[in-house]
Design an enzyme around this catalytic site. Structure first.
Site, PDB file in Angstrom:
ATOM      1  N   TYR A 170     -25.452  -4.822 -12.294  1.00  0.00           N
ATOM      2  CA  TYR A 170     -24.416  -3.853 -11.456  1.00  0.00           C
ATOM      3  C   TYR A 170     -26.401  -3.499 -10.576  1.00  0.00           C
ATOM      4  O   TYR A 170     -26.001  -4.496  -9.530  1.00  0.00           O
ATOM      5  CB  TYR A 170     -23.934  -2.290 -11.855  1.00  0.00           C
ATOM      6  N   SER A 213      -8.356   8.427  -2.876  1.00  0.00           N
ATOM      7  CA  SER A 213      -6.756   8.897  -3.913  1.00  0.00           C
ATOM      8  C   SER A 213      -6.907   8.377  -5.652  1.00  0.00           C
ATOM      9  O   SER A 213      -6.245   8.567  -6.568  1.00  0.00           O
ATOM     10  CB  SER A 213      -5.738   7.886  -3.619  1.00  0.00           C
ATOM     11  N   THR A 272     -13.602   5.179 -13.875  1.00  0.00           N
ATOM     12  CA  THR A 272     -12.648   4.857 -13.083  1.00  0.00           C
ATOM     13  C   THR A 272     -12.551   3.217 -13.143  1.00  0.00           C
ATOM     14  O   THR A 272     -12.375   2.666 -13.702  1.00  0.00           O
ATOM     15  CB  THR A 272     -13.685   5.174 -11.455  1.00  0.00           C
ATOM     16  N   GLU A 296      -2.464   2.414  -1.014  1.00  0.00           N
ATOM     17  CA  GLU A 296      -1.389   2.749  -2.760  1.00  0.00           C
ATOM     18  C   GLU A 296      -0.473   2.157  -2.327  1.00  0.00           C
ATOM     19  O   GLU A 296      -0.089   1.544  -0.573  1.00  0.00           O
ATOM     20  CB  GLU A 296      -1.588   3.913  -3.231  1.00  0.00           C
TER      21      GLU A 296
END
Length: 406
Positions: A244, A55, A285, A80
């Protein structure tokens, strides 16, 4: 009817509501950005695929590119929340509804499930669908889960991931916006991982659940001959490596890659299959904006590359071409498909590094594409999408796609 005018309300990069029409338009724009396949994929009986984390972000791109480039049918899983009296549904809920409509228009039988992908209950529901609705054979599994916590189905223990460097504290530049939307470049400090921080992050974001999905489907004899599975990943720039790739998230990514090698060996023996990771390029994102420094880096990258930034759906179109054999499957020495070469090219990274070294609050608007980055963050929630009338009331009570509809 629950129509109302929705205005953006946010705390930093997190928005409290989502705009249904804007989210739908984002999905349609992604669909049209994905290149047309040549030749066209087969109609009706295309390959059966399972996309986990469908999604948002690269999982959404994988779903749309799979539909358009490979003609997939199958199952898309996400987690969701629907609308309530006080809040709209999540953006992913509205994006899923729009994706389902596109799948129906394209004549693809794609089932959308809403629930915890980490649970064995969801795994069993998917297995039953593969068995009874899709002929008992799965051709592809795309794993793209980005979650802050995971409950182990065997022990009941819940693990929470952390964003920390390993070995020593780390200071980095980061980008924030004040209440008026003015960009501010700050330096933030992150304490080093301690105790079981690394182990907990690996438990959430490593390859354990991906392997569990594959093993559970295999145990029920549902993997087709030549079955292929891919986990979507990211390496990123040396500028963000300490927090990261060399941090707790990086430890999880290394575990994911080790899992790919284990699965590949097993699948090659049992079904003539394969497992790989796909290293994707940078994108805005909901997950990436939570990582210190990534927002600033992505804005600077766009400042260097402009329209040469490759959007996720185009990257995933290349991946599907390789998975289906439309183009050769090419991997690096570690067995990873690399979709990030445009980002990590030496000249690009050198230019971004020069801007990173000199960027300040006063210069960031000249060195980074701030307008693009701000719009991309808002688009994650359906705002700042061209062609949408944000003064008009919009229906917020959008239903989850009907399981019975093909």
């Amino acid at each position: 009817m629950t129509e109302r005018v929705i205005t953006p309300r946010n705390r930093g990069f997190l928005f409290l509501d989502a705009h249904p029409a804007g989210c739908a338009r984002v999905v349609h724009d992604m669909w049209h950005t994905c290149p047309e396949p040549v030749p066209a994929p087969p109609t009706g009986e295309g390959p059966v695929a399972l996309v986990i984390g469908a999604s948002a972000g690269y999982g959404l791109a994988a779903t749309l590119a799979g539909l358009k480039r490979a003609g997939i049918r199958g199952i898309a899983v996400s987690y969701e929340k629907g609308p309530t009296a006080r809040r709209t549904a999540t953006a992913g809920w509205y994006r899923t509804a729009a994706t389902a409509a596109l799948a129906r228009d394209a004549g693809r039988d794609l089932v959308f499930l809403d629930g915890d992908a980490f649970s064995d209950t969801m795994k069993d529901e998917v297995a039953a669908l593969v068995e009874h609705r899709f002929g008992g054979r799965l051709d592809y599994l795309v794993y793209s889960v980005a979650a802050p916590r995971r409950t182990d189905p065997d022990t009941g223990a819940t693990y929470t991931s952390v964003l920390k460097p390993i070995g020593a504290p780390h200071r980095t530049k980061t980008l924030v916006f004040d209440a008026g939307g003015t960009p501010d470049v700050r330096e933030v400090a992150t304490e080093a991982a301690e105790g079981d921080d690394v182990a907990r992050t690996v438990a959430v974001m490593g390859g354990t659940d991906w392997e569990r999905w594959t093993d559970r489907l295999a145990a029920r004899g549902l993997l087709a001959e030549g079955f292929t599975t891919v986990a979507l990943s990211y390496i990123g720039s040396p500028l963000t490596a300490a927090i990261y790739r060399q941090g707790t998230i990086g430890a999880a990514k290394a575990h994911l890659e080790a899992t790919a090698r284990t699965l590949h060996e097993r699948l090659a023996k049992t079904v003539g299959g394969r497992a790989v990771t796909s290293v994707n390029g940078a994108a805005v994102t909901q997950s990436s904006t939570a990582v210190p420094g990534i927002a600033l880096y992505t804005g600077l990258l766009r400042g260097v590359l402009g329209e040469r930034v490759v959007p996720p759906v185009r990257q995933l179109a290349r991946l599907w071409d390789q998975l289906t054999g439309a183009s050769p499957l090419t991997v690096d020495a570690e067995g990873r498909v690399r979709l990030d070469t445009w980002e990590l090219a030496d000249d690009v990274q050198e230019a971004v590094a020069q801007r990173w070294a000199s960027v300040t609050t006063e210069t960031v608007a000249d060195l980074a594409d701030i307008d693009w980055f701000r719009a991309e963050v808002r688009r994650l929630y359906g705002f700042s999408v061209p062609g949408v009338d944000y003064t008009a009331p919009v229906e917020t009570d959008v239903a989850w796609p009907d399981l019975t509809r093909a």
